[in-house]
Design a protein around this motif. Structure first.
Motif, short mmCIF file in Angstrom:
data_model
loop_
_atom_site.label_atom_id
_atom_site.label_comp_id
_atom_site.label_asym_id
_atom_site.label_seq_id
_atom_site.Cartn_x
_atom_site.Cartn_y
_atom_site.Cartn_z
N LEU A 271 42.97 42.45 28.18
CA LEU A 271 41.97 43.25 29.22
C LEU A 271 40.71 42.44 29.34
O LEU A 271 40.31 42.40 30.46
N GLN A 272 40.21 42.07 28.39
CA GLN A 272 38.93 41.50 28.59
C GLN A 272 39.24 40.04 29.21
O GLN A 272 38.18 39.63 30.04
N LEU A 273 40.17 39.44 28.93
CA LEU A 273 40.58 37.96 29.63
C LEU A 273 40.61 38.18 31.22
O LEU A 273 40.11 37.56 31.93
N ILE A 274 41.40 39.41 31.29
CA ILE A 274 41.63 39.74 32.86
C ILE A 274 40.18 39.98 33.60
O ILE A 274 39.99 39.57 34.39
N THR A 275 39.31 40.59 33.02
CA THR A 275 38.06 40.99 33.30
C THR A 275 37.26 39.79 33.40
O THR A 275 36.27 39.71 34.56
N SER A 276 37.24 38.74 32.43
CA SER A 276 36.32 37.89 32.30
C SER A 276 36.76 36.38 32.96
O SER A 276 36.02 35.39 33.21
N ALA A 277 38.23 36.27 33.14
CA ALA A 277 39.03 35.04 33.29
C ALA A 277 38.30 34.23 34.64
O ALA A 277 38.11 33.22 34.97
N ASP A 278 37.97 35.21 35.67
CA ASP A 278 37.57 34.64 36.89
C ASP A 278 36.19 33.98 37.12
O ASP A 278 36.10 32.80 37.38
N VAL A 279 35.11 34.48 36.07
CA VAL A 279 33.91 33.68 35.80
C VAL A 279 34.10 32.49 35.17
O VAL A 279 33.69 31.52 35.41
N ILE A 280 34.87 32.47 34.21
CA ILE A 280 35.27 31.16 33.37
C ILE A 280 35.91 30.25 34.42
O ILE A 280 35.47 29.14 34.34
N MET A 281 36.81 30.42 35.04
CA MET A 281 37.56 29.53 35.78
C MET A 281 36.81 29.22 37.08
O MET A 281 36.95 28.04 37.61
N VAL A 282 35.94 30.09 37.65
CA VAL A 282 34.94 29.53 38.76
C VAL A 282 34.27 28.51 38.17
O VAL A 282 33.92 27.51 38.79
N SER A 283 33.81 28.44 36.73
CA SER A 283 33.10 27.47 36.24
C SER A 283 33.67 26.07 36.19
O SER A 283 33.07 24.87 36.13
N PHE A 284 34.91 26.29 36.37
CA PHE A 284 35.83 25.03 36.22
C PHE A 284 35.86 23.97 37.76
O PHE A 284 36.05 22.78 37.63
N GLY A 430 38.26 33.28 46.82
CA GLY A 430 39.50 33.29 46.14
C GLY A 430 39.68 33.85 44.78
O GLY A 430 40.63 34.34 44.44
N ALA A 431 38.71 33.73 43.88
CA ALA A 431 38.67 34.37 42.66
C ALA A 431 38.67 35.61 42.67
O ALA A 431 39.34 36.42 41.95
N ALA A 432 37.84 36.15 43.66
CA ALA A 432 37.79 37.60 43.92
C ALA A 432 39.27 38.26 44.03
O ALA A 432 39.82 39.26 43.63
N ILE A 433 39.77 37.72 45.06
CA ILE A 433 41.24 37.98 45.60
C ILE A 433 42.16 37.91 44.49
O ILE A 433 43.06 38.87 44.38
N ALA A 434 42.31 36.95 43.80
CA ALA A 434 42.94 36.74 42.70
C ALA A 434 42.84 37.83 41.74
O ALA A 434 43.91 38.44 41.24
N THR A 435 41.59 38.04 41.34
CA THR A 435 41.64 39.16 40.08
C THR A 435 41.87 40.69 40.63
O THR A 435 42.50 41.25 40.14
N SER A 436 41.70 40.86 42.07
CA SER A 436 42.12 42.14 42.67
C SER A 436 43.52 42.11 42.69
O SER A 436 44.21 43.28 42.31
N CYS A 437 44.25 41.14 42.99
CA CYS A 437 45.62 41.44 43.27
C CYS A 437 46.11 41.44 41.77
O CYS A 437 47.34 42.21 41.65
#
Length: 474
Positions: A271-284, A430-437
């Protein structure tokens, strides 16, 4: 076709919406009654939890604005990624005991098993501290080995911030213990009020002293605040538990506790990974300045998400009580209430936030106003999760934690794949769309699994049209 305000009013009044909203409002208002039922007690705890988390969100939001102003977008983006890693690894480092406390403590109390209770209370915190320490050491070693492929500005702040892990993990376990005793102030205030307040206070002291307020200084402040707040919470929890649990022998069943806690850890971790993955992946893919914009948008949205977490925190151990007592109808009725408590306040908070978001983002600086569209996209996922209520906690507390963990693992994998595909093409949107989907997929799977495993409806649309007094599920 254009509609005036009066035309929209007539259309709304002529629809079922007022009846739906009225029913939702009555159900939410019912939690404020002073009777002694489990539902009303849980409702009052949920309301208190939400109020505390709103206050905490305000403090955290204020601190984020101060951080962004003092550090600038570049250093603020670095700090955002570093602290997000602490949150993700800290949830995992608690060993699942933050959730299993809501299952074991009510059972030990009902059985009068003080030996097992004393053993669990001590061992759970010791285990979390040990895992957190080992995780911090492993993380620092990993950063050192991977430093050739990590942007240099991230290396030292990320290494230092990992020192907070053991204290963060212990704090989460103590949150779970306090929730199990219906002590929401001790469960929520340290994490959501005292810690952000301590970070803000210490950072202001640093700035007034003339020291440099960069990402490294800020992570040092965050580590110090985490240690102090965990110690404060430990001392107060020990004082409140002392009259309830007299000194005596302790029974340790670590293998059994871990067998139950680890699947719960997977639930909380994913659950925490789902919530935070977008922030971490944006940094990549993006520079720290863009990471800062995305992080500010997600923090702005947190007020709406807190409704879900407030009801979840207030409900988990009550799900366990109903399941342990074999009260299937009571469980179904309580799930009905919890879902409505989650959805309608989320809708209301979301509407208010969409109106206020441009002003709130402007407080971070002129570079952050582009985050508004991100909030609108991410809102879809937040409301989708709210539409099924705390279904994940229901599965976990009724012995279906493995199924719940599987859903979250699949959602996390889907989230990562969507982010990898969409961020290069559409950037932050794209990160926001990915997370909502991904969260739409999660909510659907949770509702279907609860229906299949427990024959309980959690999706809000059928619940809204149930007749008053009719059982949620036959």
């Amino acid at each position: 076709m254009r509609f005036t305000a009066s035309a929209w009013t007539k259309r709304i009044n002529g629809s079922a919406l007022p009846r739906i909203l009225g029913k939702g409002a009555r159900d939410v208002a019912a939690v404020l009654r002073a009777d002694q039922t489990e539902g009303s007690a849980a409702g009052r705890m949920a309301v208190f939890t939400f109020v505390v988390r709103v206050a905490g969100a305000a403090l955290a939001y204020l601190s984020q604005i101060v951080l962004a102003r003092l550090m600038g977008a570049h250093d603020y983006g670095i700090y955002s990624v570093a602290w997000t890693l602490v949150i993700v690894f800290g949830v995992m480092a608690c060993g699942g005991f933050s959730s299993s406390a809501n299952r074991f403590i009510p059972q030990y109390l009902q059985k009068g098993d003080l030996n097992g209770l004393r053993g669990f209370l001590r061992t759970s915190r010791q285990t979390a501290f040990l895992i957190g320490t080992l995780a911090a050491a492993a993380g620092m070693g990993g950063v050192y080995l991977l430093r050739p492929v990590i942007e240099p500005s991230y290396v030292l702040p990320v290494s230092v911030v990992l020192l907070a892990l053991p204290f963060f993990a212990v704090g989460l376990v103590q949150d779970g213990i306090a929730r199990s005793y219906d002590w929401p102030s001790l469960a929520m205030l340290p994490t959501y009020v005292w810690r952000p307040l301590a970070i803000l206070f210490l950072l202001v002291v640093v700035a007034v002293s003339g020291l440099r307020t960069d990402a490294l200084t800020t992570v040092l402040v965050a580590v110090s605040a985490t240690l102090l707040v965990a110690l404060y919470q430990y001392l107060h929890l020990r004082r409140k538990l002392a009259p309830r649990i007299p000194a005596g022998p302790r029974r340790t069943e670590l293998t059994f506790w871990l067998a139950i806690s680890l699947p719960m850890l997977l639930v909380d971790g994913f659950l925490q990974l789902i919530t935070s993955a977008d922030v971490i992946m944006v940094s990549f893919f993006r520079d720290p300045g863009e990471v800062a914009v995305y992080f500010a948008a997600s923090k702005t949205l947190a007020l709406v998400h807190f409704v879900y977490f407030a009801v979840r925190a207030a409900s988990a151990h009550r799900f366990s009580n109903f399941a342990h007592n074999g009260d299937r109808k009571g469980l179904a009725d309580y799930v009905h209430q919890a879902t409505l408590w989650t959805f309608w306040p989320s809708v209301a908070a979301g509407a208010v936030l969409l109106l206020a978001a441009p002003l709130l983002l402007r407080l971070f600086g002129s570079d952050f106003t582009s985050g508004y569209e991100l909030i609108a996209i991410l809102m879809i996922g937040v409301l989708a999760r709210a539409s099924v209520g705390p279904a994940d906690a229901l599965l976990t507390m009724t012995g279906n934690q493995t199924s719940c963990a599987g859903i979250y693992a699949a959602t996390f994998l889907l989230n990562v794949l969507f982010n990898l595909a969409l961020i290069p093409q559409f950037g932050l949107a794209g990160a926001a769309i990915a997370t909502s989907c991904a969260i739409l997929f999660e909510a659907t799977c949770l509702a279907v699994t609860v229906r299949r495993k427990l024959n309980i409806t959690t999706f809000v649309l059928p619940l809204m049209f149930l007749r008053k007094g009719r059982p949620v599920d036959q």
